[in-house]
Design an enzyme around this catalytic site. Sequence first.
Site, PDB file in Angstrom:
ATOM      1  N   SER A   1       0.844  -1.185   0.000  1.00  0.00           N
ATOM      2  CA  SER A   1       0.000   0.000   0.000  1.00  0.00           C
ATOM      3  C   SER A   1       0.888   1.247   0.000  1.00  0.00           C
ATOM      4  CB  SER A   1      -0.954  -0.044   1.192  1.00  0.00           C
ATOM      5  OG  SER A   1      -2.000   0.884   1.040  1.00  0.00           O
TER       6      SER A   1
ATOM      7  N   ASP B   1     -10.055  -3.489  -5.312  1.00  0.00           N
ATOM      8  CA  ASP B   1      -9.423  -2.706  -4.250  1.00  0.00           C
ATOM      9  C   ASP B   1      -9.876  -1.243  -4.332  1.00  0.00           C
ATOM     10  OD1 ASP B   1      -7.773  -1.429  -2.444  1.00  0.00           O
ATOM     11  OD2 ASP B   1      -5.920  -2.307  -3.206  1.00  0.00           O
TER      12      ASP B   1
ATOM     13  N   HIS C   1      -8.051  -4.985  -1.383  1.00  0.00           N
ATOM     14  CA  HIS C   1      -6.779  -4.480  -0.869  1.00  0.00           C
ATOM     15  C   HIS C   1      -6.008  -5.518  -0.070  1.00  0.00           C
ATOM     16  CE1 HIS C   1      -4.161  -1.072  -0.190  1.00  0.00           C
ATOM     17  NE2 HIS C   1      -4.173  -1.267   1.110  1.00  0.00           N
TER      18      HIS C   1
END
Length: 752
Positions: free
Chosen positions: A591, A677, A712
């Site tokens: 991320s 995501d 995600h």
Amino acid sequence: MLRKLPALAALSLLVACSQPASDETGTAADANIETPEMTLIDRALQISAPTAEQRPLTIEQLGRTRTDEYAWLRDDNWQEVMRDPSVLQADIRAHLEAENAYYNAVMSPTEALQERIFQEIRGRIREDDSSVPERDGEFEYYTRFREGGQYPVFARRPVDPASPEEDAEQILLDGDVEADGIEYLDFGTIAHSPDHRYLAWSVDTRGSEYYEIRIRDLTTGEDIATLTDESTGDFAWANDSSTLFWVWRDANGRSKRVYRQDRGAADSELVYDEPDDGFFVNVGNTAGDTYVVISTSGHTTSEVRLIDANNPASDPILVSARETDVEYSLTETGDGFYILTNLDGAVDFQVMRAPIDAPQRENWETVIDHRPGTLVTSLLGFRDWMVRVEREDALPRIIVRHLESGEEHTIAFAEEAYSLGVDAGFEFATDTMRFSYESPSTPEETYDYDMATRERELRKRQEIPSGHDPADYVVRRIMAPAHDGEQIPVTLLYHRDTPVDGTAPLMLYGYGSYGITIPAAFRVTPLSLVDRGMIYAIAHIRGSQARGYGWYLDGKLENKINTFRDFVSAGEALVAQGFTSRGNMVAYGGSAGGLLVGAAINLQPDLFAGAIAAVPFVDVINTMSDPTLPLTPPEWPEWGNPIEDPEAYDTIAEYSPYDNIEAIDYPHVLATAGLTDPRVTYWEPAKWTARLRATRADNGLTLMRTNMGAGHGGASGRFDSLRETAENWAFALMTVGLADAEVAELSTAAAE
């Protein structure tokens, strides 16, 4: 079939069978001559990668011009794709599938190694594990897994059963049952009603983070209502066991409203509507269940409203109106509210107090003054006690305060680097607080701590079924000099037999954003690297709060470059201090940590042999210039607003990984993505890898793996997610040369 073939045969078969998804997205693997002396990397480089079509788009912004040749990979209908992945544009799907086929072809020779790593990690997990029960009135609640189960089972037992029959476990929610027949399952909030009769739970079945909220009658086991399928997963019960408050997510994926709804009612009532797209909305309960809490916050600004939990129809009470860069949160005790806040320039936070029935700002009084360098990270409230967690020089500590006397004491620990967790539980009128302790080499230990007698009772020690001796490992904490003289804490884990002479390969992990601090915790996954001779290091860089809130401020907005330079400095210090050598490291982050990886390999590509960027936030200038995306307006205080602020534009443009790719030699790169995501959209890693592959001066690997049915967090099942980790580890070992001999051994064994 392929797993039983020797590595060369498996690779050759995939080379022969792989076909391009289309002429636009690349070609199949070429059939090339291989020799036994070739490494896994050499063989992988024989396979042709997809080539994404370039469709240049010129963007004019604030008098600046940039060209994005891969902007077409962003589906204009992305909101609908989040809810229904089947509607993804055909040419985009073809490219993602071609990338997956290429990834599979490259990684095919390591399949047996991936399986071995997966089984190692799985062998360190007790499959029928359970949490330590937490008492709430007449029941104790806990979570457990069954042998082979992918998802948790939520259950309870009576505390004082009147008969053996009444002592039976009651399963409240069975994750494996709920997951039957679907590809993805993620539970949000799970909470029983105050009268223990009902269970409310939220569930996401797409990975898009739109949650249904369902109600189950625990006396019958039947689901009696679904309140919404547009929640964030966040909700709270009122004390009547009938009213729930839940948070609504809008079409752009943002938490915007709080609704009040009776568990049996078809309609809901709007309680709060957040006007600012830059603020998140959450709901919860105070420790003593006096209030339902509506919290709204930007990254550095917060605001709290309270609703009487015994009168859920009442209007919210505003505690203190939002003020830019002022944060506060409330913790209920029997002595009033304790407020954790950075008010009046308390950078590392101070603790204040207000009456329960008059919590407004004008009634706050200081209880614990601000101490620069000592960050107060959280408070826990009980009837007679207040517990706070502090961090100094990247190490946490727990301080217990007796409310009547004001006396305090600290719970002490001895290791060089460790992690702590605290849990208030359900009970308010108790002297018992639960905490956990772990270090990179010490599995988690859960204690019940008597705050009055200061005695601790070990309730659980994390069991490693395959065996684990902490004495086999070394945990170190070093300080790495930064470019500007700051000292960066770095936590190290390695096997006691690993030579510390500069020859060992090393994985350097980091995050460094939003003030999130990566703890020096025990994880079963890195042991598969460490046991093979790698050193595992965590760089506690700026952008986190490892050394206080100022450490965070020095790694955001105009100071963001410090985050990336700190990571590079940590790697260089590990070389200088003889732990590893230049070009013998793997950078790893996910991320915003993927942004870290992308920026670091632009700054110092020759420092690393490989780089793993999981769901990486790498297209920063374009994402922060798109206010329709879920997290863009809320994150302008973190990164800056390049739509309106030329200085913010220039700062982001200086480090944005996608915009700083050059025609230079790069390490081997693996990026991952999740099609649904909403946090880091799939097109960011897709665009980044396409441009990197087309621009880099060398012929190094640029791989991308997209999970076409997840978001995600990747695969949702606990074992499925471990397989993704095993794939990442196989790639890391391959890039530093540790996989070749083991793959050859496994191939020989399979052939025999």
